[in-house]
Design an enzyme around this catalytic site. Sequence first.
Site, PDB file in Angstrom:
ATOM      1  N   GLY A   1    -118.369 -74.985  47.378  1.00 58.56           N
ATOM      2  CA  GLY A   1    -119.511 -75.837  47.019  1.00 58.56           C
ATOM      3  C   GLY A   1    -119.267 -76.400  45.629  1.00 58.56           C
ATOM      4  O   GLY A   1    -119.179 -75.647  44.656  1.00 58.56           O
TER       5      GLY A   1
ATOM      6  N   HIS B   1    -102.949 -72.391  21.891  1.00 59.61           N
ATOM      7  CA  HIS B   1    -101.546 -71.973  22.024  1.00 59.61           C
ATOM      8  C   HIS B   1    -100.565 -73.086  21.641  1.00 59.61           C
ATOM      9  O   HIS B   1     -99.362 -72.859  21.607  1.00 59.61           O
ATOM     10  CB  HIS B   1    -101.249 -71.516  23.459  1.00 59.61           C
ATOM     11  CG  HIS B   1    -101.682 -70.111  23.743  1.00 59.61           C
ATOM     12  ND1 HIS B   1    -103.001 -69.757  23.929  1.00 59.61           N
ATOM     13  CD2 HIS B   1    -100.975 -68.957  23.847  1.00 59.61           C
ATOM     14  CE1 HIS B   1    -103.076 -68.455  24.157  1.00 59.61           C
ATOM     15  NE2 HIS B   1    -101.869 -67.948  24.103  1.00 59.61           N
TER      16      HIS B   1
ATOM     17  N   ARG C   1    -100.204 -65.711  15.323  1.00 61.13           N
ATOM     18  CA  ARG C   1     -99.476 -66.971  15.085  1.00 61.13           C
ATOM     19  C   ARG C   1     -99.813 -67.526  13.691  1.00 61.13           C
ATOM     20  O   ARG C   1    -100.989 -67.659  13.352  1.00 61.13           O
ATOM     21  CB  ARG C   1     -99.868 -67.985  16.173  1.00 61.13           C
ATOM     22  CG  ARG C   1     -99.324 -69.356  15.970  1.00 61.13           C
ATOM     23  CD  ARG C   1     -97.923 -69.483  16.494  1.00 61.13           C
ATOM     24  NE  ARG C   1     -97.401 -70.820  16.267  1.00 61.13           N
ATOM     25  CZ  ARG C   1     -96.113 -71.122  16.324  1.00 61.13           C
ATOM     26  NH1 ARG C   1     -95.217 -70.189  16.615  1.00 61.13           N
ATOM     27  NH2 ARG C   1     -95.715 -72.352  16.109  1.00 61.13           N
TER      28      ARG C   1
ATOM     29  N   GLY D   1    -116.331 -81.739  54.309  1.00 65.50           N
ATOM     30  CA  GLY D   1    -116.195 -80.716  53.269  1.00 65.50           C
ATOM     31  C   GLY D   1    -117.573 -80.312  52.814  1.00 65.50           C
ATOM     32  O   GLY D   1    -118.223 -79.452  53.415  1.00 65.50           O
TER      33      GLY D   1
ATOM     34  N   GLU E   1    -120.322 -65.568  48.340  1.00 63.61           N
ATOM     35  CA  GLU E   1    -119.083 -66.284  47.995  1.00 63.61           C
ATOM     36  C   GLU E   1    -119.204 -66.887  46.587  1.00 63.61           C
ATOM     37  O   GLU E   1    -118.284 -66.810  45.774  1.00 63.61           O
ATOM     38  CB  GLU E   1    -118.822 -67.400  49.019  1.00 63.61           C
ATOM     39  CG  GLU E   1    -117.592 -68.226  48.666  1.00 63.61           C
ATOM     40  CD  GLU E   1    -117.281 -69.351  49.657  1.00 63.61           C
ATOM     41  OE1 GLU E   1    -118.018 -69.495  50.657  1.00 63.61           O
ATOM     42  OE2 GLU E   1    -116.299 -70.065  49.420  1.00 63.61           O
ATOM     43  N   ARG E   2    -120.352 -67.457  46.309  1.00 64.35           N
ATOM     44  CA  ARG E   2    -120.528 -68.120  45.003  1.00 64.35           C
ATOM     45  C   ARG E   2    -120.653 -67.103  43.879  1.00 64.35           C
ATOM     46  O   ARG E   2    -120.128 -67.318  42.785  1.00 64.35           O
ATOM     47  CB  ARG E   2    -121.738 -69.067  45.073  1.00 64.35           C
ATOM     48  CG  ARG E   2    -121.392 -70.248  45.945  1.00 64.35           C
ATOM     49  CD  ARG E   2    -122.550 -71.142  46.311  1.00 64.35           C
ATOM     50  NE  ARG E   2    -122.053 -72.171  47.220  1.00 64.35           N
ATOM     51  CZ  ARG E   2    -122.807 -72.933  47.989  1.00 64.35           C
ATOM     52  NH1 ARG E   2    -124.126 -72.790  47.976  1.00 64.35           N
ATOM     53  NH2 ARG E   2    -122.261 -73.836  48.778  1.00 64.35           N
TER      54      ARG E   2
HETATM   55  C1  FAD Z   1    -107.526 -74.448  46.992  1.00 62.79           C
HETATM   56  C2  FAD Z   1    -108.656 -74.599  47.956  1.00 62.79           C
HETATM   57  C3  FAD Z   1    -109.005 -73.547  48.803  1.00 62.79           C
HETATM   58  C4  FAD Z   1    -110.033 -73.699  49.731  1.00 62.79           C
HETATM   59  N1  FAD Z   1    -110.287 -72.678  50.631  1.00 62.79           N
HETATM   60  C5  FAD Z   1    -111.140 -72.915  51.657  1.00 62.79           C
HETATM   61  C6  FAD Z   1    -111.295 -71.958  52.718  1.00 62.79           C
HETATM   62  O1  FAD Z   1    -110.704 -70.870  52.691  1.00 62.79           O
HETATM   63  N2  FAD Z   1    -112.104 -72.259  53.765  1.00 62.79           N
HETATM   64  C7  FAD Z   1    -112.787 -73.438  53.830  1.00 62.79           C
HETATM   65  O2  FAD Z   1    -113.493 -73.657  54.811  1.00 62.79           O
HETATM   66  N3  FAD Z   1    -112.679 -74.355  52.847  1.00 62.79           N
HETATM   67  C8  FAD Z   1    -111.873 -74.131  51.764  1.00 62.79           C
HETATM   68  N4  FAD Z   1    -111.734 -75.065  50.762  1.00 62.79           N
HETATM   69  C9  FAD Z   1    -112.492 -76.307  50.857  1.00 62.79           C
HETATM   70  C10 FAD Z   1    -113.556 -76.489  49.814  1.00 62.79           C
HETATM   71  O3  FAD Z   1    -114.660 -75.669  50.082  1.00 62.79           O
HETATM   72  C11 FAD Z   1    -113.892 -77.991  49.788  1.00 62.79           C
HETATM   73  O4  FAD Z   1    -112.779 -78.651  49.209  1.00 62.79           O
HETATM   74  C12 FAD Z   1    -115.155 -78.294  49.042  1.00 62.79           C
HETATM   75  O5  FAD Z   1    -116.280 -77.801  49.721  1.00 62.79           O
HETATM   76  C13 FAD Z   1    -115.339 -79.804  48.816  1.00 62.79           C
HETATM   77  O6  FAD Z   1    -115.197 -80.508  50.009  1.00 62.79           O
HETATM   78  P1  FAD Z   1    -114.188 -81.755  50.093  1.00 62.79           P
HETATM   79  O7  FAD Z   1    -112.897 -81.342  49.489  1.00 62.79           O
HETATM   80  O8  FAD Z   1    -114.180 -82.262  51.469  1.00 62.79           O
HETATM   81  O9  FAD Z   1    -114.817 -82.845  49.138  1.00 62.79           O
HETATM   82  P2  FAD Z   1    -115.954 -83.914  49.547  1.00 62.79           P
HETATM   83  O10 FAD Z   1    -117.082 -83.228  50.228  1.00 62.79           O
HETATM   84  O11 FAD Z   1    -115.310 -85.061  50.239  1.00 62.79           O
HETATM   85  O12 FAD Z   1    -116.431 -84.393  48.104  1.00 62.79           O
HETATM   86  C14 FAD Z   1    -115.666 -85.250  47.272  1.00 62.79           C
HETATM   87  C15 FAD Z   1    -116.414 -85.400  45.950  1.00 62.79           C
HETATM   88  O13 FAD Z   1    -117.705 -85.978  46.210  1.00 62.79           O
HETATM   89  C16 FAD Z   1    -118.718 -85.135  45.724  1.00 62.79           C
HETATM   90  N5  FAD Z   1    -119.875 -85.195  46.615  1.00 62.79           N
HETATM   91  C17 FAD Z   1    -119.930 -84.875  47.944  1.00 62.79           C
HETATM   92  N6  FAD Z   1    -121.179 -85.004  48.406  1.00 62.79           N
HETATM   93  C18 FAD Z   1    -121.935 -85.399  47.356  1.00 62.79           C
HETATM   94  C19 FAD Z   1    -123.325 -85.702  47.185  1.00 62.79           C
HETATM   95  N7  FAD Z   1    -124.204 -85.565  48.199  1.00 62.79           N
HETATM   96  N8  FAD Z   1    -123.741 -86.087  45.953  1.00 62.79           N
HETATM   97  C20 FAD Z   1    -122.887 -86.192  44.929  1.00 62.79           C
HETATM   98  N9  FAD Z   1    -121.577 -85.914  45.019  1.00 62.79           N
HETATM   99  C21 FAD Z   1    -121.102 -85.515  46.221  1.00 62.79           C
HETATM  100  C22 FAD Z   1    -118.108 -83.749  45.686  1.00 62.79           C
HETATM  101  O14 FAD Z   1    -118.769 -82.913  44.775  1.00 62.79           O
HETATM  102  C23 FAD Z   1    -116.690 -84.064  45.271  1.00 62.79           C
HETATM  103  O15 FAD Z   1    -116.642 -84.226  43.873  1.00 62.79           O
HETATM  104  C24 FAD Z   1    -110.749 -74.916  49.793  1.00 62.79           C
HETATM  105  C25 FAD Z   1    -110.439 -75.953  48.917  1.00 62.79           C
HETATM  106  C26 FAD Z   1    -109.401 -75.811  48.021  1.00 62.79           C
HETATM  107  C27 FAD Z   1    -109.061 -76.997  47.135  1.00 62.79           C
END
Ligand code: FAD
Length: 380
Positions: free
Chosen positions: A365, A339, A269, A134, A243-244
């Site tokens: 991100g 609310h 209210r 991720g 994106e961001r």
């Molecule tokens: C509803 C939804 C829609 C999405 N849509 C898309 C999409 O269209 N396309 C796509 O490609 N992705 C998509 N995503 C994925 C999204 O971009 C990822 O969920 C996100 O980048 C985080 O990755 P992860 O879930 O694997 O968490 P992880 O990377 O496993 O992280 C888990 C936790 O650890 C923290 N962490 C990770 N690395 C570090 C570090 N070096 N230091 C400190 N903390 C850290 C993170 O901040 C997080 O809190 C979507 C996600 C959701 C929930």
Amino acid sequence: MPPSPPFTEEHEELRASARGFIERELAPHAGRWEQEQWFPEELFAKLAAQGLLGLKYPERYGGQGGDYLHEAVLCEEMARIGSGGTAAGLGAHINIATPPIWKFGSEEQKQRYLVPAIRGELIGALGITEPGAGSDVAALATRAERVDGGWIVNGEKTYITNGVRAHFIVTAVKTTREGGHHGISFLIVERGEGVRSSKLQKLGWHASDTATISFEDVFVAEENLLGELNQGFKLIMANFQWERLAMALGAVGAMQLAWERTAEFARERQAFGRALSGHQTIRHRLADLATSVYTCRCVTHDALRRFVAGEDPLQEVTMAKLLTQRACFELMDACLQIHGGAGYMREYWVERAARDARLGPIGGGSDEIMREILGRTLGL
Ligand SMILES: Cc1cc2nc3c(=O)[nH]c(=O)nc-3n(C[C@H](O)[C@H](O)[C@H](O)COP(=O)(O)OP(=O)(O)OC[C@H]3O[C@@H](n4cnc5c(N)ncnc54)[C@H](O)[C@@H]3O)c2cc1C
């Protein structure tokens, strides 16, 4: 009121027309789409008919010939749909799936994917995240093996917005066996044999089809390589800033709307013989929330102005993303609190808005990754 920079009268006219369309055609159905956990595909064509799927794209591809400022207006207004899931599905198509094709695609790819996407005939998704990759994009493991005339793709993507309905997935794959950022490439994978999606259940964004997509021996033709071989990391980075920014703009739009609605509720209210807003703690809370909306707007619009001027505002965009996503969730929680019990009920907009806002500090991100980037840009 004169438009606030970087927007001009022209942008405010676009805002009025987009808002009218959204309030008339989309918002009245948002509750049903959320309940059904699906918004209809026809929305893409409906937006296309308004020119809203191609605001920043050149007219020769069917776009409106505008720029990122026009798109920014739409990002803010999408909050008025009242369904984060619908805004996310449309937004993923507009802001993350089609931009890489516009920027890195061959003319043939633009004709095959971008043009019908702008017409709302093909729906796109961006597939980067995997079960094991991720935040750490370099860890992705979906493999594309070279064969005669193209590639064979095997692997799995997850949390992909539009993952069930997308006709094409702009997919990050590994094209070398070495680890790290180097051997990443992008393929435009069409839905077909070997591509299977499975919809995920989630806290918010109910109307969107966030999905896991598996690729099993999927043949992708040579001409579907997007950008240069093994240079996919550049492509990922190229659209991150937009994106961001799009997420920050969406949060600003959602915060403004939530504040207006909550202030109205607090004026109406009654409790202990007067309006809620007549109680100092509530009035002060609303004053703090208005300050937060204003701060988020200023920071986001400053980053947007720099981005549109062609600067490389990595630090400002990162700060805008970090600030707005957490602030938006906190504001929704505060609005829900004002609310009272009503805020916890499905029939009130704020219950959904609070759930939908929780994604912001994770998606595109996470907060922690934004802080890591800032650590670098600040020389720490
Ligand atoms: C509803 C939804 C829609 C999405 N849509 C898309 C999409 O269209 N396309 C796509 O490609 N992705 C998509 N995503 C994925 C999204 O971009 C990822 O969920 C996100 O980048 C985080 O990755 P992860 O879930 O694997 O968490 P992880 O990377 O496993 O992280 C888990 C936790 O650890 C923290 N962490 C990770 N690395 C570090 C570090 N070096 N230091 C400190 N903390 C850290 C993170 O901040 C997080 O809190 C979507 C996600 C959701 C929930």
